[in-house]
Design an enzyme around this catalytic site. Structure first.
Site, PDB file in Angstrom:
ATOM      1  N   ARG A 289       3.431   4.458  -8.441  1.00 13.33           N
ATOM      2  CA  ARG A 289       4.196   5.477  -7.729  1.00 13.33           C
ATOM      3  C   ARG A 289       5.409   5.872  -8.561  1.00 13.33           C
ATOM      4  O   ARG A 289       6.226   5.009  -8.913  1.00 13.33           O
ATOM      5  CB  ARG A 289       4.642   4.910  -6.376  1.00 13.33           C
ATOM      6  CG  ARG A 289       5.312   5.933  -5.483  1.00 13.33           C
ATOM      7  CD  ARG A 289       5.658   5.292  -4.156  1.00 13.33           C
ATOM      8  NE  ARG A 289       4.435   4.944  -3.431  1.00 13.33           N
ATOM      9  CZ  ARG A 289       3.807   5.775  -2.601  1.00 13.33           C
ATOM     10  NH1 ARG A 289       4.276   6.967  -2.383  1.00 13.33           N
ATOM     11  NH2 ARG A 289       2.732   5.387  -1.981  1.00 13.33           N
TER      12      ARG A 289
ATOM     13  N   ASP B 247       0.207  -8.713  -3.415  1.00 11.57           N
ATOM     14  CA  ASP B 247       0.982  -9.957  -3.539  1.00 11.57           C
ATOM     15  C   ASP B 247       0.257 -11.125  -2.889  1.00 11.57           C
ATOM     16  O   ASP B 247       0.239 -12.241  -3.422  1.00 11.57           O
ATOM     17  CB  ASP B 247       2.361  -9.786  -2.885  1.00 11.57           C
ATOM     18  CG  ASP B 247       3.333  -9.036  -3.785  1.00 11.57           C
ATOM     19  OD1 ASP B 247       3.060  -8.926  -5.005  1.00 11.57           O
ATOM     20  OD2 ASP B 247       4.352  -8.556  -3.276  1.00 11.57           O
TER      21      ASP B 247
END
Ligand code: URA
Length: 209
Positions: free
Chosen positions: A104, A203
């Site tokens: 992003r 994660d």
């Protein structure tokens, strides 16, 4: 408009509960994502074409079906999508795997492609783009844009948890892409996390935090 299919098989829902649980550790999380992906692959391949062949049983020759050899491709969006690949390959081991990396842009907040590697016959393949979370839909839309730019025409999107915002955005941008999910959650929060969701899938899969 692309259709949305919710795979609410009891086994999928059961495993989903444990990946939502914040006390589930990396090893178990990864295994469960793998198992959910296999179960979802079972559902998503329901419409694969078959061809009838003769098979000799110990008793007589029988007419029986085999897969008609449709060319498939699995396309994980890096990095969390990687967690779904092996689970899908367990059921369709001959599928080719292409990768799309997106980040992003911190200023425009738009996804930018930094990696793209597909099988050379990408335009002939039916592709399943995989990413565990469909949040704003930005990455999914950009991934499908990238594939269409290279000639792909038959694309499905498969994720584990989706937010209504992401489903709507993907449907609007790519009405020809059907969306396959295990759960449609409530909403996105102000940080772009799916609520209730499971946190950051990347994660949790890779133990980075
Ligand atoms: N990506 C994630 O990993 N989790 C979310 O909740 C939203 C996007």
């Amino acid at each position: 408009m692309g259709k949305v299919f919710v795979f609410d098989h009891p086994l999928i829902q059961h495993k989903l509960t444990y990946i939502r649980d914040k006390s589930t550790g990396t090893k178990e999380f990864r295994e469960l994502v793998d198992e959910i992906s296999t179960l979802m692959a079972f559902e998503i391949t329901r419409e694969l074409p078959l061809q009838e062949i003769d098979v000799e049983t110990p008793v007589q020759v029988a007419k029986s079906n085999v897969l008609a050899g449709k060319k498939l491709g699995i396309v994980p969006i890096l990095r969390a999508g990687i967690g779904m690949v092996d689970g899908v390959l367990k059921l369709i081991p001959a599928a080719k795997v292409g990768h799309i990396g997106l980040y992003r842009d911190p200023e425009t907040l738009q996804p930018v492609e930094y990696y793209f590697k597909m099988p050379s016959d990408v335009s002939e393949r039916e592709l399943i783009v995989v990413d565990p979370m469909l949040a704003t839909g930005g990455s999914a839309i950009e991934a499908v844009n990238s594939l269409k730019k290279r000639g792909a025409t038959k694309i499905k999107f498969m994720c584990i948890i989706a937010a209504p915002e992401g489903v709507e955005a993907l449907q609007k941008a790519h009405p020809d892409v059907d969306i396959y999910i295990a759960a449609l959650d409530e909403k996105l929060n102000e940080k772009g996390y799916i609520v209730p969701g499971l946190g950051d899938a990347g994660d949790r899969l890779f133990g980075t935090k």
